[in-house]
Design a protein around this motif. Structure first.
Motif, short mmCIF file in Angstrom:
data_model
loop_
_atom_site.label_atom_id
_atom_site.label_comp_id
_atom_site.label_asym_id
_atom_site.label_seq_id
_atom_site.Cartn_x
_atom_site.Cartn_y
_atom_site.Cartn_z
N ALA A 39 0.84 -1.21 0.00
CA ALA A 39 0.00 0.00 0.00
C ALA A 39 0.87 1.25 0.00
N VAL A 40 1.96 1.23 0.77
CA VAL A 40 2.89 2.37 0.79
C VAL A 40 3.50 2.58 -0.59
N LEU A 41 3.92 1.50 -1.25
CA LEU A 41 4.52 1.63 -2.58
C LEU A 41 3.49 2.16 -3.58
N ALA A 42 2.28 1.65 -3.51
CA ALA A 42 1.24 2.11 -4.43
C ALA A 42 0.98 3.60 -4.26
N GLU A 43 1.10 4.08 -3.03
CA GLU A 43 0.82 5.49 -2.74
C GLU A 43 1.99 6.40 -3.12
N THR A 44 3.23 5.88 -3.06
CA THR A 44 4.39 6.75 -3.18
C THR A 44 5.17 6.59 -4.49
N CYS A 45 4.81 5.63 -5.32
CA CYS A 45 5.56 5.40 -6.57
C CYS A 45 5.01 6.22 -7.74
N GLN A 46 4.09 7.11 -7.47
CA GLN A 46 3.60 8.09 -8.45
C GLN A 46 3.06 7.44 -9.73
N GLY A 47 2.40 6.32 -9.55
CA GLY A 47 1.79 5.65 -10.68
C GLY A 47 2.74 4.83 -11.52
N ARG A 48 4.02 4.79 -11.13
CA ARG A 48 5.00 4.00 -11.87
C ARG A 48 4.99 2.56 -11.37
N PRO A 49 5.46 1.60 -12.17
CA PRO A 49 5.34 0.18 -11.81
C PRO A 49 6.35 -0.26 -10.75
N PHE A 50 5.93 -1.20 -9.94
CA PHE A 50 6.79 -1.82 -8.95
C PHE A 50 6.35 -3.27 -8.80
N GLY A 51 7.17 -4.06 -8.14
CA GLY A 51 6.85 -5.48 -8.00
C GLY A 51 7.12 -5.98 -6.60
N VAL A 52 6.75 -7.24 -6.38
CA VAL A 52 7.01 -7.90 -5.12
C VAL A 52 7.51 -9.30 -5.42
N ASP A 53 8.41 -9.79 -4.59
CA ASP A 53 9.00 -11.12 -4.78
C ASP A 53 8.68 -12.01 -3.57
N LEU A 54 8.16 -13.20 -3.86
CA LEU A 54 7.91 -14.20 -2.83
C LEU A 54 8.69 -15.47 -3.16
N VAL A 55 9.06 -16.21 -2.14
CA VAL A 55 9.67 -17.53 -2.30
C VAL A 55 8.64 -18.55 -1.86
N LEU A 56 8.26 -19.43 -2.79
CA LEU A 56 7.19 -20.41 -2.53
C LEU A 56 7.71 -21.81 -2.84
N PRO A 57 8.64 -22.31 -2.01
CA PRO A 57 9.26 -23.61 -2.30
C PRO A 57 8.30 -24.77 -2.08
N LYS A 58 8.63 -25.89 -2.71
CA LYS A 58 7.84 -27.10 -2.54
C LYS A 58 8.16 -27.78 -1.20
N ASN A 59 7.30 -28.70 -0.84
CA ASN A 59 7.54 -29.62 0.29
C ASN A 59 7.68 -28.92 1.64
N MET A 60 7.03 -27.79 1.80
CA MET A 60 7.01 -27.15 3.10
C MET A 60 5.89 -27.77 3.96
N PRO A 61 6.00 -27.65 5.29
CA PRO A 61 4.94 -28.17 6.15
C PRO A 61 3.60 -27.52 5.81
N GLU A 62 2.53 -28.24 6.05
CA GLU A 62 1.22 -27.72 5.69
C GLU A 62 0.80 -26.56 6.58
N THR A 63 1.05 -26.68 7.87
CA THR A 63 0.52 -25.69 8.80
C THR A 63 1.62 -24.97 9.57
N GLU A 64 1.22 -23.91 10.24
CA GLU A 64 2.12 -23.04 10.98
C GLU A 64 2.31 -23.59 12.40
N ASP A 65 3.12 -24.64 12.53
CA ASP A 65 3.33 -25.27 13.83
C ASP A 65 4.82 -25.46 14.06
#
Length: 380
Positions: free
Chosen positions: A59-85
């Motif tokens: 939300a901060v980037l959307a508000e402050t990048c003056q309409g110019r493009p930006f991105g986000v990077d996530l790491v979504l590896p396989k074989n991770m545990p199902e739940t947050e335990d």
């Protein structure tokens, strides 16, 4: 004809109104914003942020990048545990690994302050990954990058939300999988690169990924530090570059001065790939941390997310307490090219500089037909 295709490919930047063919990756929101405002595309590395933090940061980037493009990077590896335990993971960590960390705690006088670290503040799990991705999907961010794999369902979900999907790949095999999953852009990340990286050097990797990619644009990552590197990336068939290490030297980044001194002193051979942080290969500057894990008698790092939980609290405490031998940073082999702080805009000027002129000069050196048949003079 080649020049015409080059101009067509460059439209991945032109269609966003971007005149500089550079993606700037950083965990710092001010750096991401500065890259975007300086004419590139900033990409926020948010995989260690909670869904609420991702929502707020985008939300901060959307508000402050003056309409110019930006991105986000996530790491979504396989074989991770199902739940947050976390307790289930802790119960499976071998006693020898626990003793090793306790030995380091005593050796370097790192007090257990009862707090978690960056890698252990939450468990990397399928549940957390889904929540992070949903926060991205619900945001205004136009570009979503995925490192360490591009799950087909995640790519489909992002594209259904009209996001452009970038997949980071380290081998032709990974490129084929990313294309099959529906990635819009590939980042060919060579062995030279910082953070999670594979076995193939940038110059060897990029042409192979370009050959696999067909009409899918390829961006070049790994060792990019000058306009000559940018021109070389384009000459290899890339349409632009992906840069991360350079921003550690920026005034907008909150790099610890003691870490900055280590980065400034480092040459390309002062970085090393280690599995000590996450269980996956991670290029970083050499420190007591990497030395301890490569010493005789050190245990083999555990797979992700077990290694995260094993070392996360310890590394967090070492950072908070300023234990100098253990203060460290991810960095690629381009670290040798930077020796002072500068603004993001100044760094970008140095990175891009006269790359267009260098690109034209490089094109003149490429023959239109091969001078030799067969395999030429290999081994000469």
């Amino acid at each position: 004809m080649k020049q015409e295709k080059y101009m067509t490919d460059m439209n991945i930047f032109a269609r966003w109104g971007v005149d500089r063919p550079l993606f700037g990756f950083s965990h710092s929101l001010p750096v991401v914003r500065a890259v975007t405002l300086a004419g590139g595309i900033g990409v926020w590395g948010a995989t260690r942020n909670t869904p609420d933090e991702i929502e707020a940061g985008l939300a901060v980037l959307a508000e402050t990048c003056q309409g110019r493009p930006f991105g986000v990077d996530l790491v979504l590896p396989k074989n991770m545990p199902e739940t947050e335990d976390r307790s289930l993971i802790e119960a499976q960590i071998p006693e020898g690994h626990i003793r090793f960390i306790e030995g380091l705690r005593a050796k370097y006088a790192v007090a257990d302050d009862g707090q978690s670290g960056l890698r252990s503040r939450f468990l990397r799990s399928q549940e957390m990954g889904a929540k992070q991705l949903q926060a991205v999907i619900d945001s205004a961010v136009p570009i979503v990058a995925m490192g360490v794999g591009s799950p087909q369902e995640a790519v489909a979900q992002a594209k259904a939300a009209r996001k452009t999907v970038i997949s980071l790949v380290g081998s032709p095999k990974h490129a084929r999988k990313a294309i099959a999953a529906g990635a819009d852009i590939l980042v060919a990340q060579g062995y030279d690169a910082g953070a999670h990286t594979g076995e193939i050097g940038t110059f060897s990797l990029v042409p192979q990924v370009v050959a696999e990619a067909g009409d899918v644009p390829v961006v070049v990552a790994g060792g990019v530090a000058t306009s000559a590197h940018v021109a070389a990336a384009l000459a290899l068939g890339g349409v632009g570059v992906w840069v991360g290490t350079a921003w550690l030297f920026s005034e907008e980044n909150d790099t610890d001065e003691r870490v900055l001194a280590k980065l400034i002193a480092a040459g390309s051979d002062d970085t090393v790939r280690s599995r000590a942080d996450s269980g996956k290969t991670l290029r970083q500057i050499k420190t007591a941390w990497t030395t301890e894990w490569s010493a005789d008698g050190a245990p083999t790092p555990l797979p992700m997310p077990y290694q995260d939980i094993l070392v996360g609290d310890f590394l967090g405490a070492a950072q908070r307490q300023g234990v100098e031998p253990l203060l460290k940073s991810e960095a690629d082999q381009s670290v040798a090219y930077f020796d002072r702080r500068a603004t993001v805009a100044e760094i970008m000027d140095g990175l891009l500089g006269d790359y267009r002129a260098r690109r034209v000069a490089a094109q003149r050196l490429v023959p239109t037909t091969s001078a030799h048949s067969g395999r030429g003079h290999e081994g000469a």
